[in-house]
Scaffold this motif. Structure first.
Motif, PDB file in Angstrom:
ATOM      1  N   TYR A  79     -46.718 -83.466  45.070  1.00  6.34           N
ATOM      2  CA  TYR A  79     -45.309 -83.077  44.969  1.00  6.34           C
ATOM      3  C   TYR A  79     -45.156 -81.564  45.068  1.00  6.34           C
ATOM      4  CZ  TYR A  79     -40.678 -82.341  42.977  1.00  6.34           C
ATOM      5  OH  TYR A  79     -39.390 -81.937  42.761  1.00  6.34           O
ATOM      6  N   ARG A  80     -46.035 -80.809  44.411  1.00  5.34           N
ATOM      7  CA  ARG A  80     -45.956 -79.343  44.481  1.00  5.34           C
ATOM      8  C   ARG A  80     -46.152 -78.846  45.911  1.00  5.34           C
ATOM      9  NH1 ARG A  80     -48.821 -79.675  39.536  1.00  5.34           N
ATOM     10  NH2 ARG A  80     -50.797 -79.351  40.621  1.00  5.34           N
TER      11      ARG A  80
ATOM     12  N   TYR B 225     -41.011 -77.616  51.610  1.00  6.72           N
ATOM     13  CA  TYR B 225     -39.555 -77.729  51.657  1.00  6.72           C
ATOM     14  C   TYR B 225     -38.891 -76.372  51.445  1.00  6.72           C
ATOM     15  CZ  TYR B 225     -34.788 -78.704  50.205  1.00  6.72           C
ATOM     16  OH  TYR B 225     -33.429 -78.684  50.080  1.00  6.72           O
ATOM     17  N   GLN B 226     -39.401 -75.574  50.510  1.00  9.72           N
ATOM     18  CA  GLN B 226     -38.823 -74.252  50.270  1.00  9.72           C
ATOM     19  C   GLN B 226     -38.944 -73.373  51.515  1.00  9.72           C
ATOM     20  OE1 GLN B 226     -36.969 -73.288  47.770  1.00  9.72           O
ATOM     21  NE2 GLN B 226     -37.221 -75.289  46.789  1.00  9.72           N
ATOM     22  N   ALA B 227     -40.072 -73.478  52.219  1.00  9.37           N
ATOM     23  CA  ALA B 227     -40.243 -72.714  53.459  1.00  9.37           C
ATOM     24  C   ALA B 227     -39.225 -73.151  54.508  1.00  9.37           C
ATOM     25  CB  ALA B 227     -41.667 -72.885  53.983  1.00  9.37           C
TER      26      ALA B 227
ATOM     27  N   GLU C 193     -35.011 -89.396  44.256  1.00  5.29           N
ATOM     28  CA  GLU C 193     -34.017 -88.674  43.462  1.00  5.29           C
ATOM     29  C   GLU C 193     -34.550 -87.303  43.067  1.00  5.29           C
ATOM     30  OE1 GLU C 193     -31.401 -89.199  39.326  1.00  5.29           O
ATOM     31  OE2 GLU C 193     -32.744 -90.798  39.998  1.00  5.29           O
ATOM     32  N   ARG C 194     -35.806 -87.252  42.688  1.00  2.00           N
ATOM     33  CA  ARG C 194     -36.405 -85.980  42.281  1.00  2.00           C
ATOM     34  C   ARG C 194     -36.452 -84.987  43.441  1.00  2.00           C
ATOM     35  NH1 ARG C 194     -42.558 -85.318  39.851  1.00  2.00           N
ATOM     36  NH2 ARG C 194     -42.365 -83.127  39.206  1.00  2.00           N
ATOM     37  N   ILE C 195     -36.746 -85.479  44.629  1.00  2.00           N
ATOM     38  CA  ILE C 195     -36.817 -84.618  45.805  1.00  2.00           C
ATOM     39  C   ILE C 195     -35.429 -84.232  46.304  1.00  2.00           C
ATOM     40  CG2 ILE C 195     -37.508 -84.575  48.236  1.00  2.00           C
ATOM     41  CD1 ILE C 195     -39.929 -86.291  47.466  1.00  2.00           C
ATOM     42  N   GLY C 196     -34.451 -85.120  46.124  1.00  2.00           N
ATOM     43  CA  GLY C 196     -33.094 -84.829  46.569  1.00  2.00           C
ATOM     44  C   GLY C 196     -32.718 -85.508  47.868  1.00  2.00           C
TER      45      GLY C 196
ATOM     46  N   SER D  60     -39.045 -88.307  53.373  1.00  2.00           N
ATOM     47  CA  SER D  60     -38.366 -87.165  52.765  1.00  2.00           C
ATOM     48  C   SER D  60     -38.543 -85.923  53.626  1.00  2.00           C
ATOM     49  CB  SER D  60     -38.900 -86.908  51.353  1.00  2.00           C
ATOM     50  OG  SER D  60     -38.562 -87.971  50.485  1.00  2.00           O
ATOM     51  N   ARG D  61     -39.735 -85.746  54.177  1.00  2.00           N
ATOM     52  CA  ARG D  61     -39.957 -84.599  55.062  1.00  2.00           C
ATOM     53  C   ARG D  61     -39.020 -84.683  56.268  1.00  2.00           C
ATOM     54  NH1 ARG D  61     -43.796 -80.639  56.566  1.00  2.00           N
ATOM     55  NH2 ARG D  61     -42.711 -79.441  58.174  1.00  2.00           N
TER      56      ARG D  61
END
Length: 299
Positions: free
Chosen positions: A76-77, A83-85, A129-132, A245-246
């Motif tokens: 997950y990390r 995702y932040q990138a 849900e955690r990922i959004g 999710s990606r």
């Protein structure tokens, strides 16, 4: 000696107790009790004589679950870093290289997740849900998926479809390319074909299909963008979530490299594969106008 019962958490002595299973049914076969098993953390269904099973006590279950949580957190990390990138790239583009402030909003791709195991489905929905990622989950037995998928696509109009559950390959039932040797691969293949009758184009509906040891080649030929399992290995229960999710959070202007999708899964390229696919995230503006409309609607 343990008396195996439905609901027990067990492992197979003949496989050095490598995988934990839930006992979901017990039948008589040739005068011997035989258990039907669902993997606790991998999407594998198996059967085994009760004499080959050992009940795993609560202490060992907790130790294994702790290691599992650590493994999931690490994956997950890594996913969040990627995702932040991606998010920074979108912000840079939306603000003209940070030269101006602009309020923008994002619309991730909507996921319809069909799962043959209600417990796995719940785990997956929690991670979405955690990922959004917006998702609608449906529990559906694998054999019923081909008939149900067309109506569900019409009802929920997803950008991404997940078709998963349990599967396994048995070499005693046929060769590695014989779909009859797989417990549910033929059902997954037919479900993909039915979905493609509704939406043929691979970029208009992204499909992930398969479970442990599934017939990867047939699923890709049927029209899946991503599938399991190229090396006929077990896949983790949460792997479909990381893949879709990606794709859900990648802009539609970008093509996602297969390795970029697979590298943060819990199984990797031996269990998962696919074809180059465009993302489905869309960015819009102004966000302030959308927010004001929502406030007025509920005010």
């Amino acid at each position: 000696m343990d008396v195996i019962q439905i609901g027990d958490i067990v492992a197979r002595k003949s496989y050095q107790c490598d995988v934990l299973f839930r006992v979901i049914d017990i039948k008589e076969k040739n005068g011997e009790r035989e258990a039907i098993l669902y993997g606790e953390d991998v999407r594998l269904v198996a059967d085994a004589p009760c004499s080959d099973l050992v009940v795993i006590d609560e202490r060992e279950q907790q130790e294994r679950k702790k290691r599992e949580r650590e493994w999931i957190e690490q994956s997950y990390r890594l996913f969040r870093q990627d995702y932040q990138a991606m998010k920074q790239k979108v912000e840079y583009r939306a603000t003209g290289g940070y030269r101006v402030e602009k309020d923008f909003f994002q619309i991730p791709g909507r996921v319809l997740h069909l799962d043959g195991d209600p417990l796995y489905l719940r785990k997956c929905l929690d991670l979405y849900e955690r990922i959004g990622v917006p998702v609608h989950g449906v529990y559906c037995e694998e054999s019923e998926m081909p008939e149900a998928v067309g109506h569900l696509i019409e009802q929920f109009r997803p950008d991404i479809l997940v078709i998963t559950g349990h599967d396994s390959y048995s070499k005693t039932k046929g060769g590695v390319n014989d779909l009859k040797a797989y417990r549910h691969s033929r059902h997954f293949v037919q479900t993909v074909k039915e979905a493609r009758k509704k939406i043929p184009h691979l970029d208009q509906l992204i499909i992930f299909a398969g479970a442990c040891q599934s017939h990867f080649e047939s699923l890709i030929r049927a029209g899946a963008n991503f599938a399991s399992s190229p090396a006929r290995v077990n896949i983790h229960a949460l792997d479909p979530v990381y893949i879709v999710s990606r794709l859900s959070l990648t802009p539609f202007t970008e093509t996602v490299d297969v390795w970029d999708v697979l590298r943060n899964t819990l199984t990797g390229e031996k269990g998962l594969g696919g074809v180059e696919t465009k993302g489905v995230l869309r960015t819009g503006m102004p966000f302030r106008l959308i927010a004001n409309r929502e406030e007025n609607r509920h005010g």
